[in-house]
Write a protein that holds these residues in place. Sequence first.
Motif, mmCIF file in Angstrom:
data_model
loop_
_atom_site.group_PDB
_atom_site.id
_atom_site.type_symbol
_atom_site.label_atom_id
_atom_site.label_comp_id
_atom_site.label_asym_id
_atom_site.label_seq_id
_atom_site.Cartn_x
_atom_site.Cartn_y
_atom_site.Cartn_z
ATOM 1 N N GLN A 188 -23.825 6.635 -22.110
ATOM 2 C CA GLN A 188 -24.917 6.656 -21.137
ATOM 3 C C GLN A 188 -26.278 6.679 -21.842
ATOM 4 O OE1 GLN A 188 -24.332 9.518 -17.895
ATOM 5 N NE2 GLN A 188 -22.120 9.233 -17.976
ATOM 6 N N GLU A 219 -22.771 7.247 -13.429
ATOM 7 C CA GLU A 219 -21.699 8.244 -13.397
ATOM 8 C C GLU A 219 -20.474 7.656 -14.115
ATOM 9 O OE1 GLU A 219 -19.743 6.107 -11.609
ATOM 10 O OE2 GLU A 219 -19.153 7.436 -9.973
ATOM 11 N N ARG A 246 -32.955 10.061 -15.741
ATOM 12 C CA ARG A 246 -32.658 9.789 -17.151
ATOM 13 C C ARG A 246 -33.827 9.116 -17.881
ATOM 14 N NH1 ARG A 246 -28.288 8.921 -19.455
ATOM 15 N NH2 ARG A 246 -29.681 9.135 -21.211
#
Length: 254
Positions: A188, A219, A246
């Motif tokens: 991620q 996710e 993020r």
Amino acid sequence: MGQDILYHLAMGTESHNLVEMFGDVKFVCMGGTPQRMENFAHYVMKEIDFNLPIGATLIDLSQYRYSMYKVGPVLSISHGMGISSIGILLHEIIKLMFHAKVKNPIFFRIGTSGGVGVKGGTVVISDTACDELLNNYYETPIVGNLVKRPAILDQSLVQELKALADPEDPYDVVTGGTMCANDFYEGQGRLDGAFCNYSEKDKMDYLKKLQNHGVKNIEMEVVPFAAMTHHAGIRAAVVCVTFLDRLKGDQRKW
Ligand SMILES: O=P(O)(O)O[C@H]1O[C@H](CO)[C@@H](O)[C@H]1O
Ligand SMILES: O=c1cc[nH]c(=O)[nH]1
């Protein structure tokens, strides 16, 4: 098959009367942790005014790899973390619905996620699902061949869910793309894993590329969830809250 053992649910067609136990299910709700899904079952119980028989308490019907609670027509099940954990559960829950003779159940994943350009606390209803390379399919090896299954979510369900948002809600509800990663850290683009052999600029370039592609959150289950439900002809939706944006950081504050 004489009998079918749903191994990871600790149930079987011989040992359990699946029609009697699950024949009235209409909604299958899944999320990562056992505690969340127990809390959700209690929440549903209040929402639909469901009364257990006097003296009874809500019990975990599975008590093995996954936790499963049933409140009237709603099943609430934990799926663990990541693609293989939810994949195994989906095989067994789809078979459970078949054995219980349930017609047209709707599946939901209710989860947590990292936002991409949306603030923490935002609820994202996924309208598309992609992997780390922006592919909209679930690619999985089956008997030595890579098989691709389109990861498609039910668009009418997306709209129905969006319509339930109340302007008074103290959080935003948005629709958008969800990226499914195989890993929480490097997968991620986090800078805080045990390893990080890329720069902050590499991370930001990647997250902005996702954002330009319409991704609103990240996710770890949406692709197999969308692909396997679509392959089975089951209407399904994914609704996740974001813990943080993020673009602004990697770690959630507790
Ligand atoms: O909160 P859940 O539903 O577990 O979902 C998210 O949280 C986990 C990572 O912390 C992954 O499973 C990811 O998809
Ligand atoms: O950033 C996040 C938060 C929850 N779950 C994820 O997979 N990523």
